[in-house]
Design a protein around this motif. Sequence first.
Motif, PDB file in Angstrom:
ATOM      1  N   VAL A   1       0.869  -1.187   0.000  1.00 61.30           N
ATOM      2  CA  VAL A   1       0.000   0.000   0.000  1.00 61.30           C
ATOM      3  C   VAL A   1       0.904   1.235   0.000  1.00 61.30           C
ATOM      4  CG1 VAL A   1      -2.174  -0.898   0.921  1.00 61.30           C
ATOM      5  CG2 VAL A   1      -0.320  -0.370   2.512  1.00 61.30           C
ATOM      6  N   VAL A   2       0.658   2.107  -0.988  1.00 58.42           N
ATOM      7  CA  VAL A   2       1.600   3.197  -1.284  1.00 58.42           C
ATOM      8  C   VAL A   2       1.025   4.556  -0.898  1.00 58.42           C
ATOM      9  CG1 VAL A   2       2.815   4.396  -3.151  1.00 58.42           C
ATOM     10  CG2 VAL A   2       2.633   1.897  -3.184  1.00 58.42           C
ATOM     11  N   ASP A   3       1.715   5.256  -0.033  1.00 54.22           N
ATOM     12  CA  ASP A   3       1.400   6.657   0.240  1.00 54.22           C
ATOM     13  C   ASP A   3       2.251   7.457  -0.741  1.00 54.22           C
ATOM     14  OD1 ASP A   3       1.446   9.309   1.245  1.00 54.22           O
ATOM     15  OD2 ASP A   3       0.915   8.595   3.249  1.00 54.22           O
ATOM     16  N   ALA A   4       1.594   8.006  -1.764  1.00 54.26           N
ATOM     17  CA  ALA A   4       2.328   8.624  -2.876  1.00 54.26           C
ATOM     18  C   ALA A   4       3.175   9.808  -2.402  1.00 54.26           C
ATOM     19  CB  ALA A   4       1.362   9.059  -3.971  1.00 54.26           C
ATOM     20  N   GLN A   5       2.664  10.521  -1.404  1.00 56.82           N
ATOM     21  CA  GLN A   5       3.436  11.664  -0.890  1.00 56.82           C
ATOM     22  C   GLN A   5       4.728  11.186  -0.229  1.00 56.82           C
ATOM     23  OE1 GLN A   5       2.451  15.232  -1.110  1.00 56.82           O
ATOM     24  NE2 GLN A   5       4.667  14.984  -0.937  1.00 56.82           N
ATOM     25  N   ILE A   6       4.612  10.107   0.548  1.00 57.19           N
ATOM     26  CA  ILE A   6       5.796   9.546   1.217  1.00 57.19           C
ATOM     27  C   ILE A   6       6.781   9.032   0.167  1.00 57.19           C
ATOM     28  CG2 ILE A   6       6.600   7.651   2.727  1.00 57.19           C
ATOM     29  CD1 ILE A   6       5.147   9.696   4.347  1.00 57.19           C
ATOM     30  N   LEU A   7       6.248   8.421  -0.892  1.00 59.13           N
ATOM     31  CA  LEU A   7       7.131   7.904  -1.942  1.00 59.13           C
ATOM     32  C   LEU A   7       7.906   9.057  -2.580  1.00 59.13           C
ATOM     33  CD1 LEU A   7       8.154   5.578  -3.703  1.00 59.13           C
ATOM     34  CD2 LEU A   7       6.163   5.912  -5.193  1.00 59.13           C
ATOM     35  N   GLU A   8       7.189  10.141  -2.899  1.00 59.59           N
ATOM     36  CA  GLU A   8       7.879  11.278  -3.524  1.00 59.59           C
ATOM     37  C   GLU A   8       8.941  11.850  -2.576  1.00 59.59           C
ATOM     38  OE1 GLU A   8       5.988  15.219  -4.356  1.00 59.59           O
ATOM     39  OE2 GLU A   8       6.598  14.753  -6.422  1.00 59.59           O
ATOM     40  N   ASP A   9       8.588  11.965  -1.301  1.00 59.17           N
ATOM     41  CA  ASP A   9       9.550  12.508  -0.325  1.00 59.17           C
ATOM     42  C   ASP A   9      10.780  11.605  -0.222  1.00 59.17           C
ATOM     43  OD1 ASP A   9       7.684  14.452   0.104  1.00 59.17           O
ATOM     44  OD2 ASP A   9       7.032  13.706   2.072  1.00 59.17           O
ATOM     45  N   GLU A  10      10.535  10.311  -0.242  1.00 52.87           N
ATOM     46  CA  GLU A  10      11.656   9.377  -0.101  1.00 52.87           C
ATOM     47  C   GLU A  10      12.562   9.429  -1.337  1.00 52.87           C
ATOM     48  OE1 GLU A  10      10.675   6.052   2.418  1.00 52.87           O
ATOM     49  OE2 GLU A  10      11.627   4.727   0.990  1.00 52.87           O
ATOM     50  N   LEU A  11      11.947   9.578  -2.504  1.00 57.32           N
ATOM     51  CA  LEU A  11      12.750   9.693  -3.729  1.00 57.32           C
ATOM     52  C   LEU A  11      13.579  10.975  -3.690  1.00 57.32           C
ATOM     53  CD1 LEU A  11      10.134   8.429  -6.341  1.00 57.32           C
ATOM     54  CD2 LEU A  11      12.142   7.216  -5.462  1.00 57.32           C
ATOM     55  N   GLY A  12      12.988  12.042  -3.115  1.00 52.67           N
ATOM     56  CA  GLY A  12      13.720  13.308  -2.967  1.00 52.67           C
ATOM     57  C   GLY A  12      14.909  13.138  -2.032  1.00 52.67           C
ATOM     58  N   MET A  13      14.684  12.431  -0.933  1.00 50.97           N
ATOM     59  CA  MET A  13      15.758  12.183   0.041  1.00 50.97           C
ATOM     60  C   MET A  13      16.896  11.412  -0.639  1.00 50.97           C
ATOM     61  SD  MET A  13      16.926   9.424   2.075  1.00 50.97           S
ATOM     62  CE  MET A  13      15.580   8.255   2.284  1.00 50.97           C
ATOM     63  N   LEU A  14      16.533  10.422  -1.465  1.00 51.53           N
ATOM     64  CA  LEU A  14      17.558   9.627  -2.151  1.00 51.53           C
ATOM     65  C   LEU A  14      18.296  10.480  -3.188  1.00 51.53           C
ATOM     66  CD1 LEU A  14      15.573   6.284  -2.441  1.00 51.53           C
ATOM     67  CD2 LEU A  14      17.729   6.604  -1.198  1.00 51.53           C
TER      68      LEU A  14
ATOM     69  N   GLU B   1      -1.686  15.273  -9.269  1.00 49.65           N
ATOM     70  CA  GLU B   1      -0.371  15.862  -9.568  1.00 49.65           C
ATOM     71  C   GLU B   1       0.768  14.911  -9.175  1.00 49.65           C
ATOM     72  OE1 GLU B   1      -0.401  19.655  -7.544  1.00 49.65           O
ATOM     73  OE2 GLU B   1      -2.157  20.284  -8.724  1.00 49.65           O
ATOM     74  N   LEU B   2       0.627  14.293  -8.019  1.00 55.31           N
ATOM     75  CA  LEU B   2       1.652  13.314  -7.611  1.00 55.31           C
ATOM     76  C   LEU B   2       1.737  12.204  -8.664  1.00 55.31           C
ATOM     77  CD1 LEU B   2       0.954  12.928  -3.770  1.00 55.31           C
ATOM     78  CD2 LEU B   2       3.202  13.391  -4.787  1.00 55.31           C
ATOM     79  N   GLY B   3       0.575  11.786  -9.149  1.00 52.97           N
ATOM     80  CA  GLY B   3       0.526  10.732 -10.175  1.00 52.97           C
ATOM     81  C   GLY B   3       1.285  11.147 -11.428  1.00 52.97           C
ATOM     82  N   GLN B   4       1.145  12.441 -11.781  1.00 52.33           N
ATOM     83  CA  GLN B   4       1.860  12.915 -12.989  1.00 52.33           C
ATOM     84  C   GLN B   4       3.362  12.906 -12.752  1.00 52.33           C
ATOM     85  OE1 GLN B   4      -0.180  16.604 -13.538  1.00 52.33           O
ATOM     86  NE2 GLN B   4      -1.813  15.675 -14.767  1.00 52.33           N
ATOM     87  N   ARG B   5       3.767  13.391 -11.575  1.00 50.38           N
ATOM     88  CA  ARG B   5       5.212  13.464 -11.300  1.00 50.38           C
ATOM     89  C   ARG B   5       5.834  12.074 -11.135  1.00 50.38           C
ATOM     90  NH1 ARG B   5       3.562  17.885  -7.973  1.00 50.38           N
ATOM     91  NH2 ARG B   5       3.863  16.694  -6.058  1.00 50.38           N
ATOM     92  N   LEU B   6       5.058  11.151 -10.577  1.00 49.09           N
ATOM     93  CA  LEU B   6       5.620   9.814 -10.317  1.00 49.09           C
ATOM     94  C   LEU B   6       5.422   8.862 -11.499  1.00 49.09           C
ATOM     95  CD1 LEU B   6       4.419   9.395  -6.599  1.00 49.09           C
ATOM     96  CD2 LEU B   6       6.788   9.695  -7.364  1.00 49.09           C
ATOM     97  N   ARG B   7       4.751   9.355 -12.546  1.00 43.26           N
ATOM     98  CA  ARG B   7       4.403   8.476 -13.661  1.00 43.26           C
ATOM     99  C   ARG B   7       5.580   7.684 -14.230  1.00 43.26           C
ATOM    100  NH1 ARG B   7       0.755  11.200 -17.998  1.00 43.26           N
ATOM    101  NH2 ARG B   7       2.732  12.143 -18.525  1.00 43.26           N
ATOM    102  N   PRO B   8       6.790   8.280 -14.324  1.00 43.37           N
ATOM    103  CA  PRO B   8       7.911   7.506 -14.899  1.00 43.37           C
ATOM    104  C   PRO B   8       8.209   6.221 -14.125  1.00 43.37           C
ATOM    105  CG  PRO B   8       8.503   9.831 -14.659  1.00 43.37           C
ATOM    106  CD  PRO B   8       7.173   9.655 -14.001  1.00 43.37           C
ATOM    107  N   TYR B   9       7.739   6.139 -12.872  1.00 46.08           N
ATOM    108  CA  TYR B   9       8.039   4.959 -12.058  1.00 46.08           C
ATOM    109  C   TYR B   9       6.966   3.873 -12.201  1.00 46.08           C
ATOM    110  CZ  TYR B   9      11.422   7.989  -9.774  1.00 46.08           C
ATOM    111  OH  TYR B   9      12.485   8.822  -9.524  1.00 46.08           O
ATOM    112  N   PHE B  10       5.771   4.244 -12.692  1.00 46.31           N
ATOM    113  CA  PHE B  10       4.670   3.290 -12.730  1.00 46.31           C
ATOM    114  C   PHE B  10       4.894   2.260 -13.832  1.00 46.31           C
ATOM    115  CE2 PHE B  10       1.827   6.941 -10.995  1.00 46.31           C
ATOM    116  CZ  PHE B  10       2.441   6.811  -9.756  1.00 46.31           C
ATOM    117  N   SER B  11       4.560   1.007 -13.530  1.00 48.91           N
ATOM    118  CA  SER B  11       4.956  -0.048 -14.460  1.00 48.91           C
ATOM    119  C   SER B  11       4.127  -1.313 -14.241  1.00 48.91           C
ATOM    120  CB  SER B  11       6.440  -0.354 -14.194  1.00 48.91           C
ATOM    121  OG  SER B  11       6.891  -1.386 -15.015  1.00 48.91           O
ATOM    122  N   ASN B  12       4.185  -2.199 -15.222  1.00 51.96           N
ATOM    123  CA  ASN B  12       3.606  -3.527 -15.050  1.00 51.96           C
ATOM    124  C   ASN B  12       4.672  -4.401 -14.374  1.00 51.96           C
ATOM    125  OD1 ASN B  12       2.652  -6.123 -15.251  1.00 51.96           O
ATOM    126  ND2 ASN B  12       1.735  -5.809 -17.286  1.00 51.96           N
TER     127      ASN B  12
END
Length: 433
Positions: free
Chosen positions: A73-86, A197-208
């Motif tokens: 289960v994905v909290d998109a905001q947390i995912l974006e923040d974590e990617l920023g931290m990395l 908006e988060l969906g648009q920014r994170l779109r490059p990561y979404f995948s099958n």
Amino acid sequence: MASVVLVGSQWGDEGKGKVVDRYAERADWVVRYQGGNNAGHTLVVDGDKTVLHLVPSGILHPNVKCAIGNGVVVDAQILEDELGMLADKGVITEGRLFVSYGAHLILPYHKRLDLAREALRGVDKIGTTGRGIGPAYEDKIARRGVRVADLADRDRVDGLVRQRLKELNAILAVHNAPDHRPFTEAEIVEIVDRHVELGQRLRPYFSNVADRLFRGVEAGERILFEGAQGVLLDIDHGTYPYVTSSNTVSSNAATGTGLGFHHLTSVIGVMKAYTTRVGRGPFPTELSDETGEVLRKAGNEFGATTGRPRRCGWLDLVALRYAVRVAGIRQLVVTKLDVLGGLPELPVCVAYELDGRRMTEYPDNVHDLHRVKPVYEKMPGFEEIGAVRRFEDLPAAARDYLRFIADALGVTIALVSVGPGRGEDLELVDPFA
Ligand code: GDP
Ligand code: IMO
Ligand code: MG
């Protein structure tokens, strides 16, 4: 060997992150399959600490691909923040991290409901991490969740969120507390807009993800599945209701990613050399005295996600034997053995006593766990071992402690960890061989 599933064998925080980072260089993929940002996996590389809640613990190895499966289960905001931290640490994630279209989202109302329910339960609370995990999985099972795939369509997100809040707002109104109030129209619009908006920014990561992993396996790639939480927190097999809301056991690595069970070729359990637990629930070997405090201090036992002090106690071989069975564990990694260094003696729980009866198997009825008394066998202590890198260089008492565990559980010990940093361990067997 195609793939290894790594699971926590106790109540979480066994050191899975460190061990995944250790093994990641032998894998092509590191994949999360359940849980969410209730997890806190700590990696220490050259003295630099990274705590990951969602991104798999293989991400610090540039040649390793990482995936978040449909079971997470994905909290998109947390995912974006974590990617920023990395990114701030210079870690490249795009093109290396793949997030399943099928993963369900944790939305702000899941978090608010989690906190409201805990407040309502009062002294009976579960002690959740407050991250909205339970309510998000509820919505998934009730077929009213919002998934990663939905984010591309604003109308769909808007419809799903509004439909859900019709009922949830009524429930939140019952809680009637300032922090747990119903969502206003302005808040609903903000949730929808922000997530689109988060969906648009994170779109490059979404995948099958299922398809990518399947093609990887077909091409001979090796997968390391990274379990979160631990077997005793499993929704079916753990200490219900004091559990998390997902199956933490190894078999869920198939369901939670979309691979077949025959792709899961071996299971490694990670166990701490003693026991800890965060949150409430039965804990037979808990030390509520000074010794518990000594372990907490020596092991720095404070939650990586919530900062809560972890409850500490002696090793519980009855609980571990059960975990080994239900998770199909064949090999174990023992972590934090260094923390026991310097203690005069090490009691190990080898059985429970219930109403004068000795039992070596986990009770059938979980409620009995509140009443069992641990039966200890005392092992001699050993000195500091943080600098040891070969099994044969360990003090005899430390080797005996490890052999005792392996014999009692009928498993092989693959790795012993003696410090938080990468490389602070001694390998006995290569689980990928
Ligand atoms: P996880 O949730 O299973 O990944 O574990 P956490 O990261 O929540 O908690 C484990 C803690 O122990 C972290 O602070 C690690 O840095 C630390 N740790 C891991 N292995 C060892 C070890 O062998 N010795 C010591 N002293 N600390 C360790
Ligand atoms: P990692 O992956 C330790 C515990 C919570 C609570 C219960 C339910 O770092 O080992 P939840 O928020 O999931 O509904 O809380 O589960 N819990 C964990 N304890 N480590 C974790 O993850 C945990 N994730 C959840 O403390 O008792
Ligand atoms: Mg943790």
